[in-house]
Each structure stands twice: as C-alpha cells, then as structure tokens.
Scaffold this active site. Sequence first.
Site, short mmCIF file in Angstrom:
data_model
loop_
_atom_site.label_atom_id
_atom_site.label_comp_id
_atom_site.label_asym_id
_atom_site.label_seq_id
_atom_site.Cartn_x
_atom_site.Cartn_y
_atom_site.Cartn_z
NE ARG A 195 -3.52 -0.47 2.46
CZ ARG A 195 -4.54 -0.96 1.77
NH1 ARG A 195 -5.15 -0.22 0.87
NH2 ARG A 195 -4.96 -2.20 1.97
CG MET B 37 -14.24 1.35 -4.93
SD MET B 37 -15.44 2.21 -3.88
CE MET B 37 -15.98 0.85 -2.83
NE ARG B 38 -4.80 0.39 -3.43
CZ ARG B 38 -4.18 -0.60 -2.78
NH1 ARG B 38 -4.69 -1.83 -2.83
NH2 ARG B 38 -3.08 -0.39 -2.10
CB ILE B 39 -8.09 1.51 2.92
CG1 ILE B 39 -9.53 1.03 3.17
CG2 ILE B 39 -7.54 2.24 4.14
CD1 ILE B 39 -9.64 0.03 4.30
CG LEU B 40 -6.35 6.81 0.04
CD1 LEU B 40 -6.90 8.22 0.08
CD2 LEU B 40 -5.46 6.61 -1.18
CG ASN C 198 -14.46 9.68 -0.28
OD1 ASN C 198 -14.42 9.39 -1.47
ND2 ASN C 198 -15.01 8.87 0.62
CG HIS D 187 -19.61 7.34 2.54
ND1 HIS D 187 -18.97 6.16 2.25
CD2 HIS D 187 -20.55 7.05 3.49
CE1 HIS D 187 -19.50 5.19 2.98
NE2 HIS D 187 -20.45 5.70 3.74
CB SER E 122 -21.74 12.64 3.62
OG SER E 122 -22.93 12.25 4.27
CG ASP F 142 -16.32 6.21 4.55
OD1 ASP F 142 -15.76 6.80 3.61
OD2 ASP F 142 -16.75 5.04 4.46
CD GLU G 231 -22.78 9.29 -4.72
OE1 GLU G 231 -22.38 8.67 -3.71
OE2 GLU G 231 -22.63 8.85 -5.88
#
Length: 300
Positions: free
Chosen positions: A50, A75-78, A92, A94, A121, A130, A159
Amino acid sequence: MAALLYAAKAETCPYELVLVASNDPDAPGLAIAAAEGIATWARTHKGLNRDAFDTLVDEQLRAAGAEYVALAGYMRILSDDFVARWAGRMINIHPSLLPRYKGLNTHRQAIDAGDRCGGCSVHIVTPGVDDGPVLAQTPVSIVAGDTVETLSARVRIAEHQLYPPTLAAFVTRERNPDYLLGRVREIATALPEADEVSSHGMPCFGIVKGKKFAYFTQDHHGDGKIAILVKISGGDEQAALIEMDADRYYRPAYFGDGWVGIRLDLGDTDWDAIGDWLRKSWLAVAPKKLAGLMGAAEEF
C-alpha cells in the site's frame, strides 16, 4: 468524476482538473477524461504494498501540479502517510448520511434499518475510514418498494449535484472571510478568559474586561486585505517581518508600531503559525497571574 469534470468547464468554476488517476487501468472514467483533454494515469496496485503504490500516486499528483485531491469512486483504503501528505486538501464523497453507515453496503443498511432517508456526504479525508469532518450532505428519501439498486440510482443523482459545488467551496474557503473569521475565532476564544467584541468596526479578541490582543480585518479602510492584527514588540520586529515577507506582513493603518498585520487571504495560511501568533499576542496583554497559570498548565 465526470460530474466534477463537466462542472469545471463553467467559466465561473474555481477549480480545474489536472489529472485523473486510478488503480484500475480499465476504469471507464479514464476514457472520459482523456476524451475531454484531461491528463490520466493508471496502474494496477497488484504486486505493490500500500505504501509503495500510494507513493507512486503522490508522485503523479505532484508532477501534475495538483493542489487538492477529490476522491470519486476510489475504493482502496489510503495509507496513513498518503493521507498525512494531503491533510486538509483531500475530500471524498460517500453514499450515506455520515456518520451513519461508514464503509460498504450503505443503501442496504439504510433500507434494512427502516430509515426514512438515505443520501450522500462529502467529507474531508482523515486516517479513519469515512471519518473526517462532513462538509455537505444531501438526504434522499427512501420510498416504498425501494431496492438497493433504485435507491443507489437516486443517490447517484444527488452525488452528482452535491460534489461539484462542495469542491468549489472547499478550494476557495481559504479566501472566504466567513471561513477565515471562524478559524480565527476558534483559536482565539480557546485562550484563557478570551472573549470577542466589536471595535473599530472589526471583530476583536481580548481578555475579559481587559486589553485586546487581536483584530480580524476585512478590507479595513479599503485596503482589500483579509488579515489578523496581533501585538508585537515594536517597530524593529514589525520592520523585520515586513522585510522577510512583504506579501504576508504589513503595517496596519492607525495601529502604530506595536501591531503587525498578517494576511489570511493568500490561500496558504499556516494555521499552526497563526495559533502561535495569537498565543504570543495574548501573553503580551494578559495579567501576570493569568499568564503564569497558563505557563504552569503547559508545563504540566
């Protein structure tokens, strides 16, 4: 992404897209961006950890001259390191009314819970998933017979309406007087026994029933500046600051050598430094007993 791109075509839009990046080389948005003349970059994250992959993304963003990051379906967690590099400059969108339903399957959770509304949001990105401060939301009513697919389709419309103006407001807020005053107020009134009043037609901050230590000025006497005025030691310090950075520091009219103006409307305000200036200015006017108590508390 497409909604942000097409909104940016308006002459009044304050942002422009400089890069569309993805960890999926087949992402449809890449073709849309390329067709509209926006630079693109894509590489699969497979085979890289990562941190290594996020370093590549960071390099591409900086090479493109990006000042902000707007996540749109990423869609990846940073990694925490990547989030830290873009702290306060990455947002972002959501598909829920945060703080409800962080993570995945938000529409299913809202329907199963019997909620009257789903929604979306826009939030500032922080290390927690999030979990950052919410900037704006749009509720979307859940109607009888809604499925995940039907609710998702309506939320997507919301959105597309919500994200462009929220991004526009976000990138201009460092020059927005209401936002800047709010930041100054938050810092100044957190100091011991500080309050806010109006003086010389400006919001100002002082010790309760005591001396003033800061003023917030917006186009005072037609100077076109948004700034704070804080106490300093005298003319020598004032001159040294102005010589060091004449765009940021200035001699405020009618305040004399004991004050300096610090501009807040340049778009790159260091709020930690502003906090230090306000604290030093507070110390310059605080009664010795009160200043001593503050020093003792900080030592503890």
